[in-house]
Design a protein around this motif. Structure first.
Motif, PDB file in Angstrom:
ATOM      1  N   VAL A  99       0.819  -1.208   0.000  1.00  0.00           N
ATOM      2  CA  VAL A  99       0.000   0.000   0.000  1.00  0.00           C
ATOM      3  C   VAL A  99       0.858   1.266   0.000  1.00  0.00           C
ATOM      4  O   VAL A  99       0.496   2.280  -0.622  1.00  0.00           O
ATOM      5  CB  VAL A  99      -0.982  -0.002   1.199  1.00  0.00           C
ATOM      6  CG1 VAL A  99      -0.221   0.014   2.523  1.00  0.00           C
ATOM      7  CG2 VAL A  99      -1.947   1.158   1.107  1.00  0.00           C
ATOM      8  N   THR A 100       2.008   1.217   0.669  1.00  0.00           N
ATOM      9  CA  THR A 100       2.870   2.405   0.709  1.00  0.00           C
ATOM     10  C   THR A 100       3.438   2.715  -0.671  1.00  0.00           C
ATOM     11  O   THR A 100       3.396   3.871  -1.137  1.00  0.00           O
ATOM     12  CB  THR A 100       4.015   2.194   1.718  1.00  0.00           C
ATOM     13  OG1 THR A 100       3.476   1.921   3.016  1.00  0.00           O
ATOM     14  CG2 THR A 100       4.911   3.418   1.777  1.00  0.00           C
ATOM     15  N   ALA A 101       3.969   1.696  -1.314  1.00  0.00           N
ATOM     16  CA  ALA A 101       4.534   1.904  -2.654  1.00  0.00           C
ATOM     17  C   ALA A 101       3.451   2.337  -3.635  1.00  0.00           C
ATOM     18  O   ALA A 101       3.681   3.207  -4.497  1.00  0.00           O
ATOM     19  CB  ALA A 101       5.212   0.626  -3.128  1.00  0.00           C
ATOM     20  N   ASP A 143       0.351   9.366  -5.910  1.00  0.00           N
ATOM     21  CA  ASP A 143       0.640  10.770  -5.599  1.00  0.00           C
ATOM     22  C   ASP A 143       1.505  11.433  -6.668  1.00  0.00           C
ATOM     23  O   ASP A 143       1.533  12.672  -6.772  1.00  0.00           O
ATOM     24  CB  ASP A 143       1.325  10.890  -4.234  1.00  0.00           C
ATOM     25  CG  ASP A 143       0.379  10.575  -3.083  1.00  0.00           C
ATOM     26  OD1 ASP A 143      -0.855  10.610  -3.314  1.00  0.00           O
ATOM     27  OD2 ASP A 143       0.868  10.264  -1.972  1.00  0.00           O
ATOM     28  N   GLN A 144       2.214  10.648  -7.466  1.00  0.00           N
ATOM     29  CA  GLN A 144       3.012  11.234  -8.548  1.00  0.00           C
ATOM     30  C   GLN A 144       2.140  11.695  -9.711  1.00  0.00           C
ATOM     31  O   GLN A 144       2.585  12.514 -10.520  1.00  0.00           O
ATOM     32  CB  GLN A 144       4.036  10.208  -9.046  1.00  0.00           C
ATOM     33  CG  GLN A 144       5.093   9.844  -8.019  1.00  0.00           C
ATOM     34  CD  GLN A 144       6.033   8.766  -8.529  1.00  0.00           C
ATOM     35  OE1 GLN A 144       6.282   8.646  -9.727  1.00  0.00           O
ATOM     36  NE2 GLN A 144       6.549   7.948  -7.618  1.00  0.00           N
ATOM     37  N   ARG A 172      -8.482  12.049  -4.171  1.00  0.00           N
ATOM     38  CA  ARG A 172      -9.301  12.667  -5.213  1.00  0.00           C
ATOM     39  C   ARG A 172      -8.504  13.674  -6.036  1.00  0.00           C
ATOM     40  O   ARG A 172      -8.552  13.667  -7.263  1.00  0.00           O
ATOM     41  CB  ARG A 172     -10.524  13.337  -4.581  1.00  0.00           C
ATOM     42  CG  ARG A 172     -11.350  14.175  -5.574  1.00  0.00           C
ATOM     43  CD  ARG A 172     -12.581  14.764  -4.916  1.00  0.00           C
ATOM     44  NE  ARG A 172     -13.537  13.703  -4.547  1.00  0.00           N
ATOM     45  CZ  ARG A 172     -14.451  13.216  -5.390  1.00  0.00           C
ATOM     46  NH1 ARG A 172     -14.513  13.672  -6.640  1.00  0.00           N
ATOM     47  NH2 ARG A 172     -15.283  12.284  -4.984  1.00  0.00           N
ATOM     48  N   ASN A 173      -7.811  14.573  -5.356  1.00  0.00           N
ATOM     49  CA  ASN A 173      -7.127  15.638  -6.089  1.00  0.00           C
ATOM     50  C   ASN A 173      -6.038  15.081  -7.011  1.00  0.00           C
ATOM     51  O   ASN A 173      -5.923  15.507  -8.170  1.00  0.00           O
ATOM     52  CB  ASN A 173      -6.516  16.645  -5.112  1.00  0.00           C
ATOM     53  CG  ASN A 173      -7.583  17.436  -4.376  1.00  0.00           C
ATOM     54  OD1 ASN A 173      -8.728  17.548  -4.835  1.00  0.00           O
ATOM     55  ND2 ASN A 173      -7.227  17.990  -3.205  1.00  0.00           N
ATOM     56  N   LYS A 174      -5.231  14.165  -6.506  1.00  0.00           N
ATOM     57  CA  LYS A 174      -4.181  13.582  -7.333  1.00  0.00           C
ATOM     58  C   LYS A 174      -4.775  12.755  -8.489  1.00  0.00           C
ATOM     59  O   LYS A 174      -4.241  12.748  -9.588  1.00  0.00           O
ATOM     60  CB  LYS A 174      -3.256  12.711  -6.490  1.00  0.00           C
ATOM     61  CG  LYS A 174      -2.354  13.497  -5.544  1.00  0.00           C
ATOM     62  CD  LYS A 174      -1.396  14.379  -6.339  1.00  0.00           C
ATOM     63  CE  LYS A 174      -0.454  15.132  -5.416  1.00  0.00           C
ATOM     64  NZ  LYS A 174       0.507  15.989  -6.169  1.00  0.00           N
ATOM     65  N   THR A 175      -5.886  12.116  -8.201  1.00  0.00           N
ATOM     66  CA  THR A 175      -6.541  11.340  -9.260  1.00  0.00           C
ATOM     67  C   THR A 175      -7.068  12.258 -10.351  1.00  0.00           C
ATOM     68  O   THR A 175      -6.867  11.993 -11.558  1.00  0.00           O
ATOM     69  CB  THR A 175      -7.688  10.498  -8.665  1.00  0.00           C
ATOM     70  OG1 THR A 175      -7.152   9.586  -7.691  1.00  0.00           O
ATOM     71  CG2 THR A 175      -8.386   9.723  -9.758  1.00  0.00           C
TER      72      THR A 175
END
Length: 393
Positions: free
Chosen positions: A271-273, A279-280, A314-317
């Protein structure tokens, strides 16, 4: 006037016999030499005429004579040689010609039939060689055509493209002839025969090749083409309520760059990776899906996203969607906190039913997971994109 017709391989054709005795010299000696040992040809006036006793006066030579025979006749006495004698003479003369090996004239002619047709041994050799060559060529041609026909019939036919063009599949390589268990795994995963699976480690290379060598994109394009063909038959209403529901990850945005670094799904979900990758906001679009999306927007369809990503992303998506070329959507649905523990099937079915309660008419759903497509309110048609890297239920 009496005539004697002789030929002994030497080019002698016609001899005129007048009973005279004035032919002398080299000419007569050569003729006498060629006729040495000749037997009696006939009788006249009680006197036997042999090749030795015939008085030759004039001779005409021709290179075409090759048959030994003899007759003498005149207007009064008729033939001096019986028909039986003539046949006997012809038979023995022919045998004489064929038996004189090593002589100047021996073994030069071959009798073809009893009618008296003769060919030289060279001509016979050429004739037989030609017949044999033609036979070999015909046999080779038949064998070649048979092999080619068998090869064509043994190759499978594939349906290619939306036009239904028939193409022949290339013959399998030797190592493929025994089958590939990873291919069987991928096929059964796509058919939803396998559930809750993790990609076997031994299939990492196989799936990697499938994802990056172009076959994956061809399969995606084929699925998108099927969806396009269906949606083009429907004219959306003017109220904006005819909707197409779309997943996001590996449906409109490609995560192949992320999974390339994680053995194409062999690794357990981290989940972290994964959150770092989201987020990129740099996942590229699936080009065929972007094309369909823009076409449907222009045709006044309402485009609705339902993703398993949490609301916090949401925002990154949205940023990633805009960067990839997707805009003008009607609704972007992400998981609320209270939905995190819900299965994907239940979560997405619930969101679709909410849309229907708002009056939306869901005509089609498109996703890379079966959990995107099964359950209530999935629409009139569903279209699944290929994904052998992971399974979400």
């Amino acid at each position: 006037m009496d005539f004697l017709k002789l030929s002994v391989g030497y080019p002698l054709k016609v001899l005129e016999f007048n009973g005279c005795d004035h032919s002398t010299g080299d000419f007569r000696e050569k003729i006498s030499h060629q006729l040495k040992g000749a037997r009696v040809l006939g009788k006249r006036g009680g006197r036997e005429f042999s090749a030795r006793s015939i008085d030759l006066c004039r001779a005409a030579f021709s290179p075409t004579s090759n048959f030994i025979s003899g007759f003498m006749n005149d207007a009064d006495s008729g033939p001096l040689m019986s028909s039986y004698g003539q046949r006997l003479e012809a038979s023995e003369s022919t045998q004489s010609l064929l038996s004189r090996r090593g002589s100047e004239f021996g073994n030069r002619y071959v009798q073809i039939d009893d009618a008296g047709i003769y060919l030289s041994s060279l001509a016979v050799t050429i004739l037989l060689s030609s017949v044999a060559t033609i036979g070999i060529l015909l046999f080779t041609l038949v064998v070649t055509l048979s092999v080619m026909l068998g090869s064509c019939q043994s190759q499978p036919m594939l349906l290619h493209g939306s036009w239904g063009e028939m193409i022949r599949a290339p013959p399998p390589r030797q190592e493929e002839a025994r089958g590939n268990p990873c291919e069987s795994f991928r096929l059964n995963a796509e058919m939803n025969n396998l559930q809750g699976w993790l990609l076997p480690r031994e299939c990492s290379s196989y799936v990697g090749n499938y994802m990056i060598n172009g076959q994956y994109l061809l399969d995606v394009e084929a699925a998108v083409g099927a969806a396009r063909s269906y949606l083009e038959t429907i004219a959306p209403g003017g109220d904006g309520l005819d909707a197409i529901v779309l997943d996001i990850d590996d449906t409109v945005l490609s995560n192949v760059p992320y999974y390339t670094e994680h053995q194409f799904g062999v690794e357990q979900y981290n989940v972290t990776a994964w959150n770092e990758w989201v987020d990129q906001a740099r996942a590229p679009p699936l080009r065929s899906m972007l094309s369909l999306y823009r076409q449907m927007v222009d045709a006044n369809w309402s485009m609705i996203f339902i993703t398993g990503r949490p609301e916090q992303q949401r925002n990154k998506t949205a940023e990633n969607l805009f960067k990839a070329g997707f805009s003008d959507w009607m609704s972007l649905n992400l998981r609320f906190q209270n939905e995190v523990g819900t299965t994907a099937v239940n979560y997405k079915s619930s969101r679709r039913m909410q849309l229907e309660r708002k009056g939306y008419r869901i005509r089609a759903s498109i996703g890379d997971q079966w959990s995107d497509l099964i359950g209530p309110a999935a629409g009139n048609r569903t279209f699944k994109l290929p994904n052998p890297m992971y399974y979400i239920f």
